[in-house]
Design a protein around this motif. Sequence first.
Motif, PDB file in Angstrom:
ATOM      1  N   ALA A 138       0.758  -1.411  -0.066  1.00 48.25           N
ATOM      2  CA  ALA A 138      -0.582  -0.511  -0.363  1.00 48.25           C
ATOM      3  C   ALA A 138       1.176   1.366  -0.386  1.00 48.25           C
ATOM      4  O   ALA A 138       0.940   2.165  -0.701  1.00 48.25           O
ATOM      5  N   ALA A 139       2.134   1.648   0.777  1.00 39.00           N
ATOM      6  CA  ALA A 139       2.655   2.657   0.819  1.00 39.00           C
ATOM      7  C   ALA A 139       3.626   2.758  -0.343  1.00 39.00           C
ATOM      8  O   ALA A 139       3.700   3.530  -1.574  1.00 39.00           O
ATOM      9  N   PHE A 140       4.165   1.253  -0.831  1.00 39.09           N
ATOM     10  CA  PHE A 140       5.076   1.530  -2.647  1.00 39.09           C
ATOM     11  C   PHE A 140       4.112   1.625  -3.597  1.00 39.09           C
ATOM     12  O   PHE A 140       4.248   3.321  -4.510  1.00 39.09           O
ATOM     13  N   ALA A 141       1.936   1.519  -3.394  1.00 38.09           N
ATOM     14  CA  ALA A 141       1.521   1.518  -4.815  1.00 38.09           C
ATOM     15  C   ALA A 141       1.523   3.953  -3.918  1.00 38.09           C
ATOM     16  O   ALA A 141       0.962   4.034  -5.250  1.00 38.09           O
ATOM     17  N   TRP A 142       0.815   4.098  -2.674  1.00 41.79           N
ATOM     18  CA  TRP A 142       0.662   5.095  -3.212  1.00 41.79           C
ATOM     19  C   TRP A 142       2.125   5.832  -3.472  1.00 41.79           C
ATOM     20  O   TRP A 142       1.720   6.749  -4.364  1.00 41.79           O
ATOM     21  N   ALA A 143       3.240   5.450  -2.779  1.00 38.14           N
ATOM     22  CA  ALA A 143       4.632   6.578  -3.389  1.00 38.14           C
ATOM     23  C   ALA A 143       4.578   6.946  -4.924  1.00 38.14           C
ATOM     24  O   ALA A 143       4.963   7.341  -5.289  1.00 38.14           O
ATOM     25  N   ARG A 144       4.933   4.841  -5.272  1.00 40.22           N
ATOM     26  CA  ARG A 144       4.287   5.033  -7.414  1.00 40.22           C
ATOM     27  C   ARG A 144       3.650   6.730  -7.837  1.00 40.22           C
ATOM     28  O   ARG A 144       3.612   7.402  -8.906  1.00 40.22           O
ATOM     29  N   CYS A 145       2.098   6.329  -7.000  1.00 41.64           N
ATOM     30  CA  CYS A 145       0.784   7.006  -7.566  1.00 41.64           C
ATOM     31  C   CYS A 145       1.722   8.935  -7.053  1.00 41.64           C
ATOM     32  O   CYS A 145       0.975   9.048  -8.466  1.00 41.64           O
ATOM     33  N   ARG A 146       2.115   8.861  -5.960  1.00 41.65           N
ATOM     34  CA  ARG A 146       2.404   9.952  -6.163  1.00 41.65           C
ATOM     35  C   ARG A 146       3.566  10.442  -5.923  1.00 41.65           C
ATOM     36  O   ARG A 146       3.435  12.358  -6.622  1.00 41.65           O
ATOM     37  N   PHE A 147       4.845  10.442  -6.736  1.00 40.85           N
ATOM     38  CA  PHE A 147       6.107  10.589  -6.654  1.00 40.85           C
ATOM     39  C   PHE A 147       6.318  10.296  -7.711  1.00 40.85           C
ATOM     40  O   PHE A 147       6.557  11.279  -8.954  1.00 40.85           O
ATOM     41  N   ILE A 148       5.633   9.424  -8.597  1.00 39.82           N
ATOM     42  CA  ILE A 148       5.811   8.504 -10.053  1.00 39.82           C
ATOM     43  C   ILE A 148       4.792   9.357 -10.996  1.00 39.82           C
ATOM     44  O   ILE A 148       5.534  10.241 -11.788  1.00 39.82           O
ATOM     45  N   ASN A 149       4.350   8.700 -10.661  1.00 40.32           N
ATOM     46  CA  ASN A 149       3.030   9.815 -11.663  1.00 40.32           C
ATOM     47  C   ASN A 149       2.330  10.853 -11.214  1.00 40.32           C
ATOM     48  O   ASN A 149       1.913  11.343 -11.959  1.00 40.32           O
ATOM     49  N   GLY A 150       2.964  11.652 -10.531  1.00 39.32           N
ATOM     50  CA  GLY A 150       2.612  13.237  -9.939  1.00 39.32           C
ATOM     51  C   GLY A 150       1.371  13.122  -9.117  1.00 39.32           C
ATOM     52  O   GLY A 150       0.824  14.470  -9.786  1.00 39.32           O
ATOM     53  N   GLN A 151       0.394  12.395  -8.784  1.00 37.64           N
ATOM     54  CA  GLN A 151      -0.621  12.534  -8.562  1.00 37.64           C
ATOM     55  C   GLN A 151      -0.897  13.587  -6.969  1.00 37.64           C
ATOM     56  O   GLN A 151      -1.673  12.204  -5.959  1.00 37.64           O
TER      57      GLN A 151
END
Length: 151
Positions: A138-151
């Motif tokens: 869940a933390a990985f998916a959040w970080a991916r969405c937040r920082f890599i995809n800019g959301q």
Amino acid sequence: GSQLKSMGSQVLAGVGRLATFTIQTWTLQTIYFGLVTLATLGYIQPYRQISYLFELLFATSHLVSCVTSYVLVPTMCKQWLKGDFGGIKVSEIPLLGVDQLTVHNFNIVSLHIDAFLSGQRLVLGHWGLALSYASYYAAFAWARCRFINGQ
């Protein structure tokens, strides 16, 4: 509804393929079966950590299958019925192909066979392993969405 922006269609290749929970589970399962094979052949000691990995994989494999079977596939079928996929046949719906059904369900079969043949056991007191892994993802998916995809 979700306030997340659509990430659109993405090609997952290389390290980016590890973005999905299913692929991370299969990667861990490959490591597990590699360690079990080495232990069976006597190249390494059959450490208790191998059993912990089994318990983690048993839970996550069932989670992958349940989420796919009872959430994602029905959602896609509803979208297909509404016409969201154009004129494709029901057999062409994403996640209903033989390859996708295998990826999302065969890991359970292989772990049940392993449990039967090796005598692996699930220890209820180790439920925190699966919870820890789910929290990590869940933390990985959040970080991916937040920082890599800019959301």
